[in-house]
Write a protein that holds these residues in place. Structure first.
Motif, mmCIF file in Angstrom:
data_model
loop_
_atom_site.group_PDB
_atom_site.id
_atom_site.type_symbol
_atom_site.label_atom_id
_atom_site.label_comp_id
_atom_site.label_asym_id
_atom_site.label_seq_id
_atom_site.Cartn_x
_atom_site.Cartn_y
_atom_site.Cartn_z
ATOM 1 N N THR A 1 0.835 -1.201 0.000
ATOM 2 C CA THR A 1 0.000 0.000 0.000
ATOM 3 C C THR A 1 0.868 1.249 0.000
ATOM 4 O OG1 THR A 1 -1.655 -1.222 1.261
ATOM 5 C CG2 THR A 1 -1.922 1.162 1.174
ATOM 6 N N TYR A 2 1.934 1.228 0.793
ATOM 7 C CA TYR A 2 2.877 2.354 0.837
ATOM 8 C C TYR A 2 3.431 2.659 -0.549
ATOM 9 C CZ TYR A 2 7.483 4.530 1.428
ATOM 10 O OH TYR A 2 8.587 5.337 1.302
ATOM 11 N N VAL A 3 3.917 1.654 -1.244
ATOM 12 C CA VAL A 3 4.512 1.848 -2.568
ATOM 13 C C VAL A 3 3.469 2.372 -3.553
ATOM 14 C CG1 VAL A 3 5.557 0.653 -4.546
ATOM 15 C CG2 VAL A 3 6.373 0.185 -2.224
ATOM 16 N N SER A 4 2.284 1.806 -3.533
ATOM 17 C CA SER A 4 1.220 2.228 -4.437
ATOM 18 C C SER A 4 0.841 3.696 -4.206
ATOM 19 C CB SER A 4 -0.004 1.332 -4.245
ATOM 20 O OG SER A 4 -1.083 1.808 -5.009
ATOM 21 N N MET A 5 0.656 4.064 -2.950
ATOM 22 C CA MET A 5 0.257 5.443 -2.650
ATOM 23 C C MET A 5 1.387 6.434 -2.944
ATOM 24 S SD MET A 5 -2.163 4.989 0.716
ATOM 25 C CE MET A 5 -2.505 6.733 0.884
ATOM 26 N N LYS A 6 2.609 6.063 -2.644
ATOM 27 C CA LYS A 6 3.744 6.948 -2.938
ATOM 28 C C LYS A 6 3.876 7.152 -4.445
ATOM 29 C CE LYS A 6 8.704 7.519 -2.389
ATOM 30 N NZ LYS A 6 9.950 6.903 -1.895
ATOM 31 N N ASN A 7 3.719 6.080 -5.218
ATOM 32 C CA ASN A 7 3.788 6.202 -6.671
ATOM 33 C C ASN A 7 2.673 7.087 -7.213
ATOM 34 O OD1 ASN A 7 6.128 4.688 -6.888
ATOM 35 N ND2 ASN A 7 5.041 2.785 -7.320
ATOM 36 N N SER A 8 1.513 7.002 -6.629
ATOM 37 C CA SER A 8 0.407 7.871 -7.027
ATOM 38 C C SER A 8 0.742 9.331 -6.739
ATOM 39 C CB SER A 8 -0.870 7.445 -6.289
ATOM 40 O OG SER A 8 -1.946 8.243 -6.670
ATOM 41 N N TRP A 9 1.326 9.583 -5.578
ATOM 42 C CA TRP A 9 1.735 10.950 -5.218
ATOM 43 C C TRP A 9 2.780 11.464 -6.207
ATOM 44 C CZ3 TRP A 9 6.282 13.352 -3.592
ATOM 45 C CH2 TRP A 9 6.124 14.638 -3.063
ATOM 46 N N LEU A 10 3.744 10.632 -6.540
ATOM 47 C CA LEU A 10 4.796 11.028 -7.490
ATOM 48 C C LEU A 10 4.213 11.281 -8.882
ATOM 49 C CD1 LEU A 10 7.636 8.619 -6.360
ATOM 50 C CD2 LEU A 10 7.650 11.123 -6.173
ATOM 51 N N GLU A 11 3.248 10.485 -9.287
ATOM 52 C CA GLU A 11 2.588 10.683 -10.581
ATOM 53 C C GLU A 11 1.924 12.053 -10.629
ATOM 54 O OE1 GLU A 11 -1.190 8.834 -13.046
ATOM 55 O OE2 GLU A 11 -0.044 7.491 -11.743
ATOM 56 N N PHE A 12 1.273 12.431 -9.541
ATOM 57 C CA PHE A 12 0.671 13.765 -9.466
ATOM 58 C C PHE A 12 1.743 14.836 -9.527
ATOM 59 C CE2 PHE A 12 0.140 17.241 -6.381
ATOM 60 C CZ PHE A 12 -0.736 18.025 -7.101
ATOM 61 N N GLU A 13 2.773 14.700 -8.716
ATOM 62 C CA GLU A 13 3.831 15.706 -8.649
ATOM 63 C C GLU A 13 4.488 15.945 -10.012
ATOM 64 O OE1 GLU A 13 5.516 17.614 -5.949
ATOM 65 O OE2 GLU A 13 3.437 17.380 -5.327
#
Length: 136
Positions: free
Chosen positions: A108-120
């Motif tokens: 879950t951590y990796v998935s959410m962090k990747n989503s945040w990076l995609e937005f950034e």
């Protein structure tokens, strides 16, 4: 620690977003908090999607919207007119994201962090809509 316990710890942790004061004001003149800002961005994205030139995965948009301000828990809000602070905002927010999300189970951590990076990095049409609605 079980994955459920980690998840509950994370949910408790993100309560802190409600106490992060932003630089913009509400209609009644008080400063909004980051959680209110995220909520308004989600509603804005819902109503703006019909004006976006391509079909979007709105579940992905909503996920990114709800995640994108979690970096403010420890980094605080960066005022749009603070050019000096904006230079390092991404790094401060990334460190905050890592601290907050590290409470989650690894997948879950990796998935959410990747989503945040995609937005950034505005790496998808969904992230581009998010940037548009985030200004609201």
């Amino acid at each position: 620690m079980s994955n459920l316990n980690k998840t509950v710890d994370f949910i408790t942790e993100i309560e802190k977003l409600k106490s992060v004061t932003r630089f913009n004001r509400t209609l009644d003149g008080r400063f909004e908090n980051s959680a209110e800002h995220s909520w308004q961005g989600a509603i804005a994205a819902m109503v703006l999607q019909d004006y976006y030139p391509e079909r979007l995965n709105m579940e992905k948009v909503m996920s990114m919207l709800l995640i994108h301000d979690l970096g403010e828990i420890y980094a605080g809000d960066t005022w749009v007119f603070d050019d000096e602070k904006k230079l390092h905002a991404h790094d401060r927010e990334l460190a905050s994201i890592e601290k907050t999300m590290s409470l989650l189970p690894e997948v879950t951590y990796v998935s959410m962090k990747n989503s945040w990076l995609e937005f950034e990095k505005e790496q998808s049409p969904e992230a581009c809509l998010l940037y548009t609605s985030d200004a609201a």
